[in-house]
Design a protein around this motif. Sequence first.
Motif, mmCIF file in Angstrom:
data_model
loop_
_atom_site.group_PDB
_atom_site.id
_atom_site.type_symbol
_atom_site.label_atom_id
_atom_site.label_comp_id
_atom_site.label_asym_id
_atom_site.label_seq_id
_atom_site.Cartn_x
_atom_site.Cartn_y
_atom_site.Cartn_z
ATOM 1 N N GLY A 7 122.723 31.764 32.266
ATOM 2 C CA GLY A 7 122.283 32.543 31.112
ATOM 3 C C GLY A 7 122.361 31.749 29.826
ATOM 4 N N GLU A 8 123.458 31.020 29.639
ATOM 5 C CA GLU A 8 123.598 30.191 28.436
ATOM 6 C C GLU A 8 122.580 29.059 28.430
ATOM 7 O OE1 GLU A 8 125.202 30.694 25.849
ATOM 8 O OE2 GLU A 8 126.768 32.135 26.352
ATOM 9 N N LEU A 9 122.353 28.467 29.597
ATOM 10 C CA LEU A 9 121.369 27.393 29.683
ATOM 11 C C LEU A 9 119.966 27.930 29.387
ATOM 12 C CD1 LEU A 9 120.909 24.425 30.319
ATOM 13 C CD2 LEU A 9 120.670 25.034 32.739
ATOM 14 N N SER A 10 119.669 29.121 29.871
ATOM 15 C CA SER A 10 118.363 29.736 29.605
ATOM 16 C C SER A 10 118.175 30.001 28.110
ATOM 17 C CB SER A 10 118.230 31.049 30.382
ATOM 18 O OG SER A 10 118.332 30.830 31.769
ATOM 19 N N TRP A 11 119.256 30.426 27.448
ATOM 20 C CA TRP A 11 119.174 30.665 26.004
ATOM 21 C C TRP A 11 118.901 29.358 25.261
ATOM 22 C CZ3 TRP A 11 118.190 33.594 22.151
ATOM 23 C CH2 TRP A 11 118.668 33.295 20.870
ATOM 24 N N CYS A 12 119.558 28.284 25.666
ATOM 25 C CA CYS A 12 119.322 26.983 25.031
ATOM 26 C C CYS A 12 117.865 26.556 25.190
ATOM 27 C CB CYS A 12 120.239 25.925 25.638
ATOM 28 S SG CYS A 12 121.996 26.153 25.284
ATOM 29 N N VAL A 13 117.321 26.729 26.394
ATOM 30 C CA VAL A 13 115.941 26.329 26.655
ATOM 31 C C VAL A 13 114.967 27.210 25.873
ATOM 32 C CG1 VAL A 13 114.169 26.129 28.436
ATOM 33 C CG2 VAL A 13 116.495 25.359 28.911
ATOM 34 N N LEU A 14 115.272 28.497 25.756
ATOM 35 C CA LEU A 14 114.425 29.392 24.967
ATOM 36 C C LEU A 14 114.400 28.954 23.511
ATOM 37 C CD1 LEU A 14 112.745 31.969 24.623
ATOM 38 C CD2 LEU A 14 114.892 33.245 24.373
ATOM 39 N N ARG A 15 115.553 28.579 23.002
ATOM 40 C CA ARG A 15 115.625 28.121 21.612
ATOM 41 C C ARG A 15 114.816 26.832 21.426
ATOM 42 N NH1 ARG A 15 121.125 28.209 18.030
ATOM 43 N NH2 ARG A 15 120.384 27.071 16.212
#
Length: 280
Positions: free
Chosen positions: A135-143
């Motif tokens: 989830g945290e990695l997905s947020w980083c990629v979204l940003r």
Amino acid sequence: MSTTESEPTTWERPGGVVLRITPLALLGGRHAGRVLERNVLVYRRSWIFIVSGFFEPLFYLLSIGVGLSHLVGPIPVAGRLVAYTVFVAPGLLASSAMNGAMLDSTFQVFMKLKIAKTYDAMLATPLAVGDIALGELSWCVLRVALYSGAFLCIMAALGYVDSPWAVLCWPGAILIGLAFASVGMAGTTFMRTWQDFDLVSLAFIPLFLFSATFYPLTVFPGWLQAVVRCTPLYQGVVIERSVDLGIFNWSLIFHIAYLAAMAVGGVMVTSRRLGRLLLP
């Protein structure tokens, strides 16, 4: 016996097959979307912090276009001359992707892990360690996707895009962000105090300055060229510049594979380290 079958979970639906065969599935996160949703809700009133890391490379781009480009002539690339701004812009796009990925995958993850104990609270719910990491990695990629998309639009508006193939710079930037976010999260799990972030800054400066963003690799001495070729940001700069200029050759596969290997390695280390730190 009831004939009603239970509804398949997201992981079991046809789209879940894609998740299971990708490197990110190594984290085992089936409910990572809940962590991503939580980050979106937290930052919806703090959007200024989301775009903060976008401005530094943008200011570099504008200053070069307004001032430095008038002092530096065209740069030879693959047998032809390109304007200095067109040469530099893809490199700054790669730097923007790196900045966006590292900001959340280091400082924010450390805050949640060591100070706020956010992840401990998450584990009191049905979420697992893999959910948190993915989830945290997905947020980083979204940003990163937001950063790089906006940056690419500005490049096009200023006339710094050289070919229609530049649209592929966006997925290239996302790959760069994924690689740096994975490694950044993995490194953060080894940090003990805020002082350890001095090492992050120490690594960032040479990565940025010696990535062939502002000048061709050939201006470096031979031994330094070999060092630069091994650095991760250089791989991203080469990919973005080649795509923007419409230059495609087999060497691009190596640069893509380098960043993909970074992403897979970072994901695996992050998964193991969070498990050791968060689980009894």
